[in-house]
Write an enzyme that holds these catalytic residues in place. Structure first.
Site, mmCIF file in Angstrom:
data_model
loop_
_atom_site.group_PDB
_atom_site.id
_atom_site.type_symbol
_atom_site.label_atom_id
_atom_site.label_comp_id
_atom_site.label_asym_id
_atom_site.label_seq_id
_atom_site.Cartn_x
_atom_site.Cartn_y
_atom_site.Cartn_z
ATOM 1 N N TYR A 96 67.119 7.991 -68.884
ATOM 2 C CA TYR A 96 65.950 8.754 -68.460
ATOM 3 C C TYR A 96 66.401 9.829 -67.489
ATOM 4 O O TYR A 96 67.169 9.560 -66.565
ATOM 5 C CB TYR A 96 64.944 7.825 -67.777
ATOM 6 C CG TYR A 96 63.704 8.527 -67.256
ATOM 7 C CD1 TYR A 96 62.785 9.110 -68.130
ATOM 8 C CD2 TYR A 96 63.452 8.608 -65.886
ATOM 9 C CE1 TYR A 96 61.642 9.742 -67.645
ATOM 10 C CE2 TYR A 96 62.311 9.232 -65.397
ATOM 11 C CZ TYR A 96 61.410 9.801 -66.284
ATOM 12 O OH TYR A 96 60.283 10.430 -65.804
ATOM 13 N N ASP A 135 73.852 12.202 -64.072
ATOM 14 C CA ASP A 135 72.539 12.066 -63.439
ATOM 15 C C ASP A 135 72.582 10.809 -62.582
ATOM 16 O O ASP A 135 72.487 9.693 -63.082
ATOM 17 C CB ASP A 135 71.439 11.982 -64.502
ATOM 18 C CG ASP A 135 70.052 11.858 -63.872
ATOM 19 O OD1 ASP A 135 69.965 11.802 -62.620
ATOM 20 O OD2 ASP A 135 69.058 11.826 -64.628
ATOM 21 N N LYS A 163 65.808 10.254 -55.230
ATOM 22 C CA LYS A 163 65.516 8.916 -54.675
ATOM 23 C C LYS A 163 66.104 8.704 -53.262
ATOM 24 O O LYS A 163 65.548 9.224 -52.302
ATOM 25 C CB LYS A 163 65.912 7.850 -55.693
ATOM 26 C CG LYS A 163 65.053 8.059 -56.962
ATOM 27 C CD LYS A 163 65.095 6.960 -57.990
ATOM 28 C CE LYS A 163 64.034 7.209 -59.047
ATOM 29 N NZ LYS A 163 64.507 7.473 -60.391
#
Ligand SMILES: *Cc1c(COP(=O)(O)O)cnc(C)c1O
Length: 430
Positions: free
Chosen positions: A144, A238, A266
């Site tokens: 994702y 990522d 995050k």
């Protein structure tokens, strides 16, 4: 456990917000039941509107490595707020955070801040395309990379859970430049390079956390690096989730493979909306205003968000050994869970990278999305609901990763394992 107030709050939310939530996975759809409405976080705990308390293994889906209301971060944020919420002009804090971020990774010289992981990855892709002058990208099924159009193809977690990997509303013309490969399967990547001579980049979660926790094999990443180099394509790691979670110094420090572009999010914002992408100077020079690749944001580098990020990453840097402590706790947790499951004839696959932990109700080791999807979803739903009733808040999808924060103690880990025993017992008796 009484959840009447949460049920009521969810009913009202559903009348005003699609599905009652502002991000789909929060809706508890894959595990059934009602999402818990939170009033407060404190250290390792979450409290809900019914007055229940839970040990939190979600940590806002990763950011809160020091748990809820960490004193240092809270103070830094309050101090920043007193000087103004946003200026739309440069502040020293941006340079300070950039210096700090760059210091953690060998692969990047410069970094730009944005407000989410989605934005970071979307911009990194544009940069890779601008730098190489090519259009196609390779992504892996089950990885994702946020919800931008060209990346919403066979993505994990929320998208996987809801079974609409390519969302309506994304034109086929956009995704025709996205080639799909299989995680940990180099032949599938070779096929992409055979099919297209126009590959700008390969993007991967080097430690995938959005199909459950599925780390890439070292050898596989090394081969990816070679393929990219041989074909003049960029390699993007990522690490929006794994950055500062799996290791302080990135997947490159664990695997020895360096990316051309790195995306972060995050933890980097310590709970505030921050994302970032970085690369070596030559690549970053393509970015506006130095270069022609456009990218911008009204609230990018927001002073309050920068303050939270600075406080969070400074604390991590000063307490580097804490990663080993978190990893030991994560390992103890999944080992304890696996043993507890075995007592009741349930086979679990588990893995840990730093403060990230994953588990699958699966007979076989999980190497890619198809393996993850072959896990027992019904058993997971029962486990999730049982643990919730015991006061343990786990991610509400089998495609998510669990997180240990520094606020979670050894005693909490042991009591969690005890609770899993009771839950497995109840599941197998029922
Ligand atoms: C969470 C995540 C994103 C998206 O970040 P948002 O802040 O939710 O937009 C992108 N990539 C990975 C690997 C993620 O885990």
């Amino acid at each position: 456990m009484n959840r009447d107030a949460s049920i009521k709050a969810f009913e009202e939310a559903q009348r005003l917000i699609p599905g009652g939530v502002n991000s789909p996975v929060r809706a508890f759809k894959s595990v059934g039941g009602t999402p818990i409405f939170i009033t407060e976080g404190e250290g390792a705990y979450l409290s809900d509107v019914d007055g229940n308390r839970y040990v939190d293994f979600v940590q806002s889906w990763g950011p809160l490595i020091f748990g809820h209301r960490d004193e240092t971060i809270e103070k830094a944020v309050i101090e920043a707020v007193k000087h103004g919420l946003s200026f739309g002009a440069p502040t020293q804090a941006e340079t300070d955070l950039a210096k700090l971020v760059v210091s953690f990774f060998d692969s990047i010289d410069k970094v730009r801040f944005v407000s989410s992981g989605t934005e970071a990855v979307m911009s990194a892709i544009r940069l890779a395309r601008g730098f190489t002058g090519r259009d196609d990208i390779v992504k892996f099924t089950g990885c994702y990379h946020g919800h931008s159009d060209s990346l919403l193809v066979q993505a994990g977690s929320g998208a996987a859970t809801f079974g609409n990997p390519s969302s309506p509303g994304v034109p086929a013309d956009f995704t025709k430049h996205t080639l799909l490969a299989t995680y940990n399967d180099i032949e599938s990547v070779k096929k992409c390079f055979a099919d297209s001579k126009d590959i700008a980049c390969v993007i991967i979660e080097p430690i995938a956390g959005n199909m459950g926790l599925v780390p890439a094999d070292k050898e596989f990443l090394a081969q990816l690096r070679e393929l990219c180099d041989a074909n003049g394509s960029l390699l993007i790691f990522d690490e929006v989730m794994s950055g500062f979670r799996a290791s302080l110094y990135g997947a490159e420090s664990i695997t020895g493979v360096k990316p051309d572009i790195l995306t972060l999010g995050k933890v980097i914002g310590g709970g505030m909306p921050v994302g970032a992408f970085g690369a070596r100077a030559e690549i970053m020079a393509m970015l506006s205003p130095d270069g022609p690749v456009y990218q911008a944001g009204t609230l990018s580098g927001n002073p309050v968000a920068m303050a939270a990020g600075l406080a969070s990453l400074t604390k991590l840097k000063q307490n580097a050994p804490v990663m080993a402590v978190l990893e030991a706790r994560a390992k103890r947790l999944v080992e304890g869970m696996r043993e507890a499951a075995k007592e009741y004839g349930i086979i679990m696959q588990t893995d840990v990278r730093g403060s990230m932990f994953g588990f699958f109700f699966n007979e076989k080791p999980v190497k890619n999305f198809a393996d993850a999807a072959a896990s027992d979803a019904q058993l997971f739903a029962k486990f999730h609901s049982g643990m919730l009733d015991e006061g343990y808040y786990f991610a509400c999808s089998l495609y998510e990763t669990g997180f240990i924060s520094t606020a979670i103690t050894d005693e909490m880990i042991e009591s969690t394992i005890e609770a899993t025993k009771r839950v497995f017992k109840a599941i197998t008796n029922g």
